[in-house]
Motif scaffolding. Sequence first.
Motif, PDB file in Angstrom:
ATOM      1  N   GLN A 137      12.217  13.668 -13.003  1.00 59.02           N
ATOM      2  CA  GLN A 137      11.864  13.648 -11.614  1.00 59.02           C
ATOM      3  C   GLN A 137      10.724  13.121 -11.650  1.00 59.02           C
ATOM      4  OE1 GLN A 137      11.768  16.912  -8.854  1.00 59.02           O
ATOM      5  NE2 GLN A 137      13.554  16.041  -8.070  1.00 59.02           N
ATOM      6  N   PHE A 138      10.259  12.333 -10.708  1.00 61.62           N
ATOM      7  CA  PHE A 138       8.896  11.870 -10.733  1.00 61.62           C
ATOM      8  C   PHE A 138       8.233  11.945  -9.211  1.00 61.62           C
ATOM      9  CE2 PHE A 138       5.705   8.180  -9.349  1.00 61.62           C
ATOM     10  CZ  PHE A 138       4.752   8.661 -10.172  1.00 61.62           C
ATOM     11  N   THR A 139       7.207  12.675  -9.002  1.00 63.48           N
ATOM     12  CA  THR A 139       6.663  12.636  -7.466  1.00 63.48           C
ATOM     13  C   THR A 139       5.786  11.746  -7.281  1.00 63.48           C
ATOM     14  OG1 THR A 139       7.049  15.232  -7.713  1.00 63.48           O
ATOM     15  CG2 THR A 139       5.567  14.222  -6.022  1.00 63.48           C
ATOM     16  N   ALA A 140       6.089  10.748  -6.488  1.00 66.11           N
ATOM     17  CA  ALA A 140       5.240   9.441  -6.254  1.00 66.11           C
ATOM     18  C   ALA A 140       4.034   9.796  -5.199  1.00 66.11           C
ATOM     19  CB  ALA A 140       5.949   8.239  -5.998  1.00 66.11           C
ATOM     20  N   LEU A 141       4.586  10.687  -4.013  1.00 69.97           N
ATOM     21  CA  LEU A 141       3.643  11.073  -3.202  1.00 69.97           C
ATOM     22  C   LEU A 141       3.924  12.637  -3.100  1.00 69.97           C
ATOM     23  CD1 LEU A 141       4.482   8.136  -0.515  1.00 69.97           C
ATOM     24  CD2 LEU A 141       2.406   8.373  -1.958  1.00 69.97           C
ATOM     25  N   ASP A 142       2.971  13.217  -2.632  1.00 66.82           N
ATOM     26  CA  ASP A 142       2.729  14.769  -2.750  1.00 66.82           C
ATOM     27  C   ASP A 142       1.811  15.228  -1.678  1.00 66.82           C
ATOM     28  OD1 ASP A 142       2.654  17.319  -3.268  1.00 66.82           O
ATOM     29  OD2 ASP A 142       1.565  17.149  -5.082  1.00 66.82           O
ATOM     30  N   GLY A 143       2.664  15.611  -0.463  1.00 70.20           N
ATOM     31  CA  GLY A 143       2.192  16.243   0.711  1.00 70.20           C
ATOM     32  C   GLY A 143       1.002  15.368   1.435  1.00 70.20           C
ATOM     33  N   ILE A 144       1.253  14.053   1.824  1.00 76.59           N
ATOM     34  CA  ILE A 144       0.379  12.918   2.270  1.00 76.59           C
ATOM     35  C   ILE A 144       0.334  13.576   3.981  1.00 76.59           C
ATOM     36  CG2 ILE A 144       0.177  10.573   3.132  1.00 76.59           C
ATOM     37  CD1 ILE A 144      -0.326  11.030  -0.144  1.00 76.59           C
ATOM     38  N   ASP A 145      -1.022  13.632   4.273  1.00 78.34           N
ATOM     39  CA  ASP A 145      -1.269  13.544   5.702  1.00 78.34           C
ATOM     40  C   ASP A 145      -2.284  12.587   6.112  1.00 78.34           C
ATOM     41  OD1 ASP A 145       0.108  16.005   6.901  1.00 78.34           O
ATOM     42  OD2 ASP A 145      -0.953  17.138   5.394  1.00 78.34           O
ATOM     43  N   LEU A 146      -1.996  11.500   6.867  1.00 81.59           N
ATOM     44  CA  LEU A 146      -2.941  10.475   7.308  1.00 81.59           C
ATOM     45  C   LEU A 146      -2.287   9.763   8.528  1.00 81.59           C
ATOM     46  CD1 LEU A 146      -4.920   8.372   6.051  1.00 81.59           C
ATOM     47  CD2 LEU A 146      -3.122   7.050   5.159  1.00 81.59           C
ATOM     48  N   SER A 147      -3.207   9.302   9.366  1.00 82.05           N
ATOM     49  CA  SER A 147      -3.178   8.488  10.657  1.00 82.05           C
ATOM     50  C   SER A 147      -3.803   7.194  10.663  1.00 82.05           C
ATOM     51  CB  SER A 147      -3.721   9.452  11.614  1.00 82.05           C
ATOM     52  OG  SER A 147      -3.112  10.745  12.137  1.00 82.05           O
ATOM     53  N   VAL A 148      -2.844   6.243  10.930  1.00 87.43           N
ATOM     54  CA  VAL A 148      -3.402   4.916  10.983  1.00 87.43           C
ATOM     55  C   VAL A 148      -3.690   4.665  12.723  1.00 87.43           C
ATOM     56  CG1 VAL A 148      -2.838   2.362  10.728  1.00 87.43           C
ATOM     57  CG2 VAL A 148      -2.013   4.218   9.052  1.00 87.43           C
ATOM     58  N   ALA A 149      -4.876   4.397  12.834  1.00 85.08           N
ATOM     59  CA  ALA A 149      -5.412   4.110  14.307  1.00 85.08           C
ATOM     60  C   ALA A 149      -4.599   2.801  14.681  1.00 85.08           C
ATOM     61  CB  ALA A 149      -6.802   4.136  14.268  1.00 85.08           C
ATOM     62  N   ARG A 150      -4.324   2.960  16.119  1.00 88.39           N
ATOM     63  CA  ARG A 150      -3.744   1.928  16.724  1.00 88.39           C
ATOM     64  C   ARG A 150      -4.885   0.697  16.750  1.00 88.39           C
ATOM     65  NH1 ARG A 150       0.776   1.624  19.923  1.00 88.39           N
ATOM     66  NH2 ARG A 150       0.908   3.812  19.445  1.00 88.39           N
ATOM     67  N   GLY A 151      -4.343  -0.611  16.527  1.00 85.22           N
ATOM     68  CA  GLY A 151      -5.707  -1.704  16.721  1.00 85.22           C
ATOM     69  C   GLY A 151      -6.610  -1.730  15.558  1.00 85.22           C
ATOM     70  N   ALA A 152      -6.424  -0.898  14.458  1.00 83.97           N
ATOM     71  CA  ALA A 152      -7.501  -0.977  13.592  1.00 83.97           C
ATOM     72  C   ALA A 152      -6.992  -1.709  12.143  1.00 83.97           C
ATOM     73  CB  ALA A 152      -7.725   0.569  12.963  1.00 83.97           C
ATOM     74  N   ILE A 153      -7.856  -2.071  11.398  1.00 86.52           N
ATOM     75  CA  ILE A 153      -7.400  -2.552  10.238  1.00 86.52           C
ATOM     76  C   ILE A 153      -7.462  -1.355   8.953  1.00 86.52           C
ATOM     77  CG2 ILE A 153      -7.923  -4.267   8.011  1.00 86.52           C
ATOM     78  CD1 ILE A 153      -8.813  -6.026  10.354  1.00 86.52           C
ATOM     79  N   THR A 154      -6.610  -0.835   8.567  1.00 84.34           N
ATOM     80  CA  THR A 154      -6.646   0.558   7.795  1.00 84.34           C
ATOM     81  C   THR A 154      -6.310   0.087   6.298  1.00 84.34           C
ATOM     82  OG1 THR A 154      -6.287   1.858   9.540  1.00 84.34           O
ATOM     83  CG2 THR A 154      -6.195   2.922   7.164  1.00 84.34           C
ATOM     84  N   GLY A 155      -7.350   0.355   5.213  1.00 81.22           N
ATOM     85  CA  GLY A 155      -6.929  -0.017   3.886  1.00 81.22           C
ATOM     86  C   GLY A 155      -6.538   1.229   2.866  1.00 81.22           C
ATOM     87  N   ILE A 156      -5.704   1.034   2.168  1.00 85.48           N
ATOM     88  CA  ILE A 156      -5.488   2.154   1.399  1.00 85.48           C
ATOM     89  C   ILE A 156      -5.591   1.672  -0.216  1.00 85.48           C
ATOM     90  CG2 ILE A 156      -3.576   3.697   0.169  1.00 85.48           C
ATOM     91  CD1 ILE A 156      -3.818   4.086   3.392  1.00 85.48           C
ATOM     92  N   ILE A 157      -6.672   2.347  -0.590  1.00 82.03           N
ATOM     93  CA  ILE A 157      -7.007   1.938  -1.908  1.00 82.03           C
ATOM     94  C   ILE A 157      -6.688   3.029  -3.155  1.00 82.03           C
ATOM     95  CG2 ILE A 157      -8.815   0.264  -1.371  1.00 82.03           C
ATOM     96  CD1 ILE A 157     -10.761   2.459  -1.915  1.00 82.03           C
ATOM     97  N   GLY A 158      -6.483   2.460  -4.275  1.00 84.07           N
ATOM     98  CA  GLY A 158      -6.286   3.334  -5.595  1.00 84.07           C
ATOM     99  C   GLY A 158      -5.703   2.616  -6.862  1.00 84.07           C
ATOM    100  N   ARG A 159      -5.625   3.095  -7.793  1.00 85.77           N
ATOM    101  CA  ARG A 159      -5.328   2.415  -9.107  1.00 85.77           C
ATOM    102  C   ARG A 159      -3.911   2.492  -9.290  1.00 85.77           C
ATOM    103  NH1 ARG A 159      -8.910   6.961 -10.740  1.00 85.77           N
ATOM    104  NH2 ARG A 159     -10.763   5.967 -11.808  1.00 85.77           N
ATOM    105  N   SER A 160      -3.335   1.379 -10.175  1.00 85.99           N
ATOM    106  CA  SER A 160      -2.025   1.161 -10.277  1.00 85.99           C
ATOM    107  C   SER A 160      -1.262   2.276 -10.524  1.00 85.99           C
ATOM    108  CB  SER A 160      -1.801   0.140 -11.398  1.00 85.99           C
ATOM    109  OG  SER A 160      -2.450  -1.067 -11.125  1.00 85.99           O
TER     110      SER A 160
END
Length: 366
Positions: free
Chosen positions: A39-62
């Motif tokens: 079993q693999f945990t890909a995401l762990d307790g993510i809290d995030l808001s994407v504002a309306r009308g914005a350009i939001t980037g998610i960055i990270g390694r492979s």
Amino acid sequence: MTFLHTAVETAPSPLAAERPMVAFEAVTKRFGGADDKSQFTALDGIDLSVARGAITGIIGRSGAGKSTLIRLVNGLEKATSGRVVVDGVEVGALSENGLRDLRRQVGMIFQHFNLLSSRTAFENVALPLEIAGLSAKAIRDKVVPLIDLVGLGDKSDRYPAELSGGQKQRIGIARALATSPKLLLSDEATSALDPETTQSILALLKRINAELGLTVLLITHEMEVVKTIASDVAVIDRGRIVEAGRTFDVFTGAKHETTRSLLSAALGTNLPEWIRSNLKPQPSVGDRVLVRLIFFGSTAFQPLTARLVTELGADVNILAGTIEEIAGEPYGSLVVAYPADPAVTERAARFYAATGLSTEVLGYVA
């Protein structure tokens, strides 16, 4: 102009204007069964808001969890726990019919374009409208302005094999806009493109965001992409958001080690290996201190480097530097070295405090 009128909906209610376009609430995603040792945990307790009308980037390694995160938004994956809410609707609670309705409101552009080779550019853009059951006239009225919007009005009858990579991506963007979505998802959309073509695609996305008020959520490992167009950014590492905020604030004041590592090359302050390998955390007699000077806001246009040399009364070497824009705001970074003598470093500290110049001590070299 017809497209602009048909794509932009009526003004949202005050409630819609206040709530984010996308909200991740304590989201965890695991792959494999509960009793599965793999079993693999890909995401762990993510809290995030994407504002309306914005350009939001998610960055990270492979492998950090970026693609899994974006696939939760349009229901291609379902969260193991927590909630993913798009425009006030919880994605995980939707029926199949509800998911189909959601996906009409969420456009998607891909790294490898995903165009059908047997269909022309026009027919590729028309495909989601055909599936939705629109008439031939309604489809033409929608598709022609879209292809004009992405600058390929003269390529409508061309097949994907006859288009360049950048032109294919423009057709992919037009197709993503065909259903007049509220949200546009970009999955490494520029990774397969050369730098010049990448800039033209980013300029197109900025224009679409500005003219249509379309919310854009993009994932990328390319810091240059986020620096160029994203107003907000979140850094993901091993399935967790380690830093988030305004792009300019995160880029100029990165606190997490992962963020600093990802940004070092993007901000043009990489040091030669022979210097990095000889850096020490504590000084010895006769050493020089390496300091990164960061210029933004009120310090961006002041001749502070020349004043620093005068103030210190000592040799100051410039080792690396850059002047650029981050999310449309000026930013400069300069790595300098000067004697680590206590009297010199004390004068430098007073100078930094008096001018408001942001600094970071990188280490000491002989």
